[in-house]
Design a protein around this motif. Structure first.
Motif, PDB file in Angstrom:
ATOM      1  N   LEU A 191     -15.335 -22.830  -3.245  1.00 52.17           N
ATOM      2  CA  LEU A 191     -15.678 -22.719  -4.663  1.00 52.17           C
ATOM      3  C   LEU A 191     -16.542 -21.488  -4.912  1.00 52.17           C
ATOM      4  CD1 LEU A 191     -15.500 -23.971  -7.469  1.00 52.17           C
ATOM      5  CD2 LEU A 191     -17.486 -25.394  -6.887  1.00 52.17           C
ATOM      6  N   THR A 192     -17.520 -21.278  -4.058  1.00 55.68           N
ATOM      7  CA  THR A 192     -18.416 -20.124  -4.224  1.00 55.68           C
ATOM      8  C   THR A 192     -17.650 -18.813  -4.089  1.00 55.68           C
ATOM      9  OG1 THR A 192     -20.307 -21.379  -3.371  1.00 55.68           O
ATOM     10  CG2 THR A 192     -20.446 -18.973  -3.275  1.00 55.68           C
ATOM     11  N   GLU A 193     -16.803 -18.721  -3.075  1.00 53.92           N
ATOM     12  CA  GLU A 193     -16.086 -17.464  -2.843  1.00 53.92           C
ATOM     13  C   GLU A 193     -14.982 -17.240  -3.870  1.00 53.92           C
ATOM     14  OE1 GLU A 193     -14.893 -16.806   1.180  1.00 53.92           O
ATOM     15  OE2 GLU A 193     -16.909 -17.167   1.977  1.00 53.92           O
ATOM     16  N   ALA A 194     -14.340 -18.309  -4.326  1.00 51.29           N
ATOM     17  CA  ALA A 194     -13.297 -18.157  -5.341  1.00 51.29           C
ATOM     18  C   ALA A 194     -13.893 -17.677  -6.657  1.00 51.29           C
ATOM     19  CB  ALA A 194     -12.560 -19.481  -5.543  1.00 51.29           C
ATOM     20  N   LEU A 195     -15.049 -18.199  -7.022  1.00 53.16           N
ATOM     21  CA  LEU A 195     -15.715 -17.748  -8.252  1.00 53.16           C
ATOM     22  C   LEU A 195     -16.101 -16.279  -8.139  1.00 53.16           C
ATOM     23  CD1 LEU A 195     -17.919 -20.886  -8.979  1.00 53.16           C
ATOM     24  CD2 LEU A 195     -16.145 -19.964 -10.493  1.00 53.16           C
ATOM     25  N   SER A 222      -6.240 -34.453 -10.071  1.00 54.39           N
ATOM     26  CA  SER A 222      -6.602 -35.808  -9.655  1.00 54.39           C
ATOM     27  C   SER A 222      -8.111 -36.031  -9.599  1.00 54.39           C
ATOM     28  CB  SER A 222      -5.994 -36.118  -8.288  1.00 54.39           C
ATOM     29  OG  SER A 222      -6.498 -35.231  -7.295  1.00 54.39           O
ATOM     30  N   SER A 223      -8.885 -34.966  -9.707  1.00 56.33           N
ATOM     31  CA  SER A 223     -10.348 -35.081  -9.725  1.00 56.33           C
ATOM     32  C   SER A 223     -10.912 -33.935 -10.553  1.00 56.33           C
ATOM     33  CB  SER A 223     -10.916 -35.026  -8.293  1.00 56.33           C
ATOM     34  OG  SER A 223     -10.862 -33.689  -7.800  1.00 56.33           O
ATOM     35  N   VAL A 224     -12.212 -34.023 -10.849  1.00 59.79           N
ATOM     36  CA  VAL A 224     -12.865 -32.946 -11.602  1.00 59.79           C
ATOM     37  C   VAL A 224     -13.444 -31.903 -10.660  1.00 59.79           C
ATOM     38  CG1 VAL A 224     -13.391 -34.426 -13.560  1.00 59.79           C
ATOM     39  CG2 VAL A 224     -15.048 -34.235 -11.688  1.00 59.79           C
ATOM     40  N   ARG A 225     -13.234 -32.086  -9.370  1.00 63.35           N
ATOM     41  CA  ARG A 225     -13.711 -31.099  -8.400  1.00 63.35           C
ATOM     42  C   ARG A 225     -13.059 -29.750  -8.693  1.00 63.35           C
ATOM     43  NH1 ARG A 225     -18.011 -29.792  -5.461  1.00 63.35           N
ATOM     44  NH2 ARG A 225     -17.487 -28.748  -3.499  1.00 63.35           N
ATOM     45  N   GLY A 226     -13.850 -28.705  -8.680  1.00 64.14           N
ATOM     46  CA  GLY A 226     -13.325 -27.381  -8.974  1.00 64.14           C
ATOM     47  C   GLY A 226     -13.273 -27.055 -10.458  1.00 64.14           C
ATOM     48  N   LYS A 227     -13.837 -27.918 -11.289  1.00 69.06           N
ATOM     49  CA  LYS A 227     -13.774 -27.706 -12.747  1.00 69.06           C
ATOM     50  C   LYS A 227     -14.413 -26.382 -13.147  1.00 69.06           C
ATOM     51  CE  LYS A 227     -14.944 -29.796 -17.191  1.00 69.06           C
ATOM     52  NZ  LYS A 227     -15.584 -28.589 -17.727  1.00 69.06           N
ATOM     53  N   LYS A 228     -15.490 -26.015 -12.488  1.00 67.83           N
ATOM     54  CA  LYS A 228     -16.154 -24.761 -12.818  1.00 67.83           C
ATOM     55  C   LYS A 228     -15.221 -23.581 -12.585  1.00 67.83           C
ATOM     56  CE  LYS A 228     -20.429 -22.179 -11.903  1.00 67.83           C
ATOM     57  NZ  LYS A 228     -21.680 -22.150 -11.100  1.00 67.83           N
ATOM     58  N   LEU A 229     -14.438 -23.649 -11.512  1.00 71.82           N
ATOM     59  CA  LEU A 229     -13.472 -22.599 -11.209  1.00 71.82           C
ATOM     60  C   LEU A 229     -12.360 -22.570 -12.251  1.00 71.82           C
ATOM     61  CD1 LEU A 229     -12.267 -20.427  -9.349  1.00 71.82           C
ATOM     62  CD2 LEU A 229     -11.257 -22.279  -7.987  1.00 71.82           C
ATOM     63  N   ILE A 265     -11.346 -19.518 -14.831  1.00 71.74           N
ATOM     64  CA  ILE A 265      -9.997 -18.937 -14.914  1.00 71.74           C
ATOM     65  C   ILE A 265      -9.479 -19.009 -16.342  1.00 71.74           C
ATOM     66  CG2 ILE A 265      -7.591 -19.201 -14.167  1.00 71.74           C
ATOM     67  CD1 ILE A 265      -8.703 -20.328 -11.520  1.00 71.74           C
ATOM     68  N   ARG A 266      -9.646 -20.174 -16.973  1.00 69.57           N
ATOM     69  CA  ARG A 266      -9.131 -20.372 -18.328  1.00 69.57           C
ATOM     70  C   ARG A 266      -9.892 -19.564 -19.368  1.00 69.57           C
ATOM     71  NH1 ARG A 266      -8.426 -26.807 -17.077  1.00 69.57           N
ATOM     72  NH2 ARG A 266      -6.237 -26.716 -16.397  1.00 69.57           N
ATOM     73  N   SER A 267     -11.079 -19.113 -19.020  1.00 67.36           N
ATOM     74  CA  SER A 267     -11.833 -18.267 -19.948  1.00 67.36           C
ATOM     75  C   SER A 267     -11.321 -16.829 -19.945  1.00 67.36           C
ATOM     76  CB  SER A 267     -13.319 -18.282 -19.584  1.00 67.36           C
ATOM     77  OG  SER A 267     -13.553 -17.521 -18.396  1.00 67.36           O
ATOM     78  N   GLY A 268     -10.488 -16.502 -18.953  1.00 68.53           N
ATOM     79  CA  GLY A 268      -9.942 -15.158 -18.856  1.00 68.53           C
ATOM     80  C   GLY A 268     -10.508 -14.342 -17.717  1.00 68.53           C
ATOM     81  N   THR A 269     -11.494 -14.882 -17.024  1.00 68.32           N
ATOM     82  CA  THR A 269     -12.071 -14.165 -15.888  1.00 68.32           C
ATOM     83  C   THR A 269     -11.033 -14.033 -14.773  1.00 68.32           C
ATOM     84  OG1 THR A 269     -14.237 -15.116 -16.385  1.00 68.32           O
ATOM     85  CG2 THR A 269     -13.958 -14.130 -14.216  1.00 68.32           C
TER      86      THR A 269
END
Length: 348
Positions: free
Chosen positions: A105-109, A128-135, A139-143
């Protein structure tokens, strides 16, 4: 030509609209970041394979690598996306983002802030889970300049019909509506098997696909389908309807979906009865497909307002009985089939 990706509509629950293009899984395309979201694995596999094929068609030196987000070794994402000595394009497929490790998660962000030139990173998140929601939110914000390929669950009959119809449309192969109905009915409980059946027919059959061809390939399954029981009963083929029903029950079919299939066809017949609108206009008004209107109109042959009303009442009674109002659900559906196929009250 690849259709232009569309922007996502606003999400429910007060969330803002996605800032990235939404691309169909049937027409996938690459981007620095490709988010493949949703639970339907058949569609997700097609989407990911499509991205790979797109990139390989542009450059057959494509380097393909796989990572697991839940069993991630630090530094792997950057190592696999970094330019090689000869500058070949890179595709990195990441599975299990819905259960990703903190390190991933840290490196993907961090990667989103500086995607590597010539690299395509595909992130698979089943939802299936909210894990990774921040990522996902990033992505959906356009970053990162990404796109999203949504693969929602295919659960409703109409969704399965659309899926199968799309398989044949994509292959420029014609299939008769009644053949499509039989095929979907035969594989109504397994989308993977339905997809495989569609592809087999596309590969094997040189011309148009008819009901007879579907029956030849998958007759054993078609004969036990709920729609076969419904079709033969509504057509007035009493003997065939009873044989199909007993075959279905002997194969382990549940009376509840059998009654539901019959009731669904009767409702469609009632909706299109006594109207002279064109199929397309009526379909648009009722939220049906053109072929569904045409089929319901054909099913009305031999029926009148009285017999159709009697059948609908019989279906409502059978629906209650197979759901617990009767101790003998098998008798309940046999009585329903008799009423429908004979167009007469039971025992008359």
């Amino acid at each position: 030509m690849t259709p232009a990706p569309r922007r996502a509509p606003a999400r429910s629950g007060g969330k803002s609209a996605s800032a990235i293009p939404q691309v169909s899984w049937r027409t996938p395309q690459p981007a620095p970041i490709v988010l493949v979201s949703g639970p339907e694995e058949v569609c997700a596999e097609r989407a990911i394979a499509g991205v790979r094929d797109f990139l390989r068609a542009e450059d057959d030196s494509l380097e393909v690598s796989d990572l697991r987000a839940d069993d991630y070794a630090s530094g792997s994402l950057f190592a696999l996306t970094s330019p090689s000595l000869f500058g070949e394009p890179r595709l990195v497929r990441v599975s299990g983002v819905e259960k990703c490790s903190d390190a991933f998660l840290t490196e993907a962000l961090a990667y989103l802030d500086a995607p590597q030139d010539g690299a395509t990173v595909v992130l698979r998140h089943t939802g299936s889970s909210v894990r990774g929601k921040k990522l996902l939110d990033a992505i959906r914000s356009g970053t990162g300049g990404g796109i999203e390929i949504a693969c929602p669950a295919v659960k409703r009959d109409s969704d399965r019909f659309d899926f199968a119809a799309g398989e044949f449309q994509s292959a420029n192969k014609r299939i008769a509506p009644v053949a499509l109905r039989a095929l979907v009915g035969a594989f109504s409980d397994d989308l993977t098997e339905l997809a495989a059946a569609c592809q087999q027919l596309i590969a094997d059959v040189p011309g148009d696909i008819t009901e007879q061809i579907v029956e030849r390939y998958y007759g054993g399954r078609v004969e036990t389908s709920a729609f076969t029981v419904a079709d033969t009963a509504i057509a007035g083929r009493y003997g065939d309807a009873l044989v199909a029903l007993r075959h279905a029950l002997a194969s382990g079919a549940d009376p509840v979906p059998l009654v539901a299939a019959i009731a669904s066809k009767l409702r469609a017949m009632a909706r299109v009865a006594s109207t002279r609108e064109s199929s397309s206009a009526l379909a648009a008004r009722l939220g049906m497909k053109d072929w569904q209107v045409d089929r319901a109109r054909r099913d009305l042959t031999g029926w009148n307002e009285t017999s159709l009303g009697m059948a609908i009442q019989a279906a409502a009674r059978a629906d209650a009985e197979v759901k617990g109002a009767s101790r003998d659900p098998v008798f309940a559906i046999e009585r329903l089939v008799t009423v429908i196929a004979t167009r007469a009250p039971f025992g008359a």
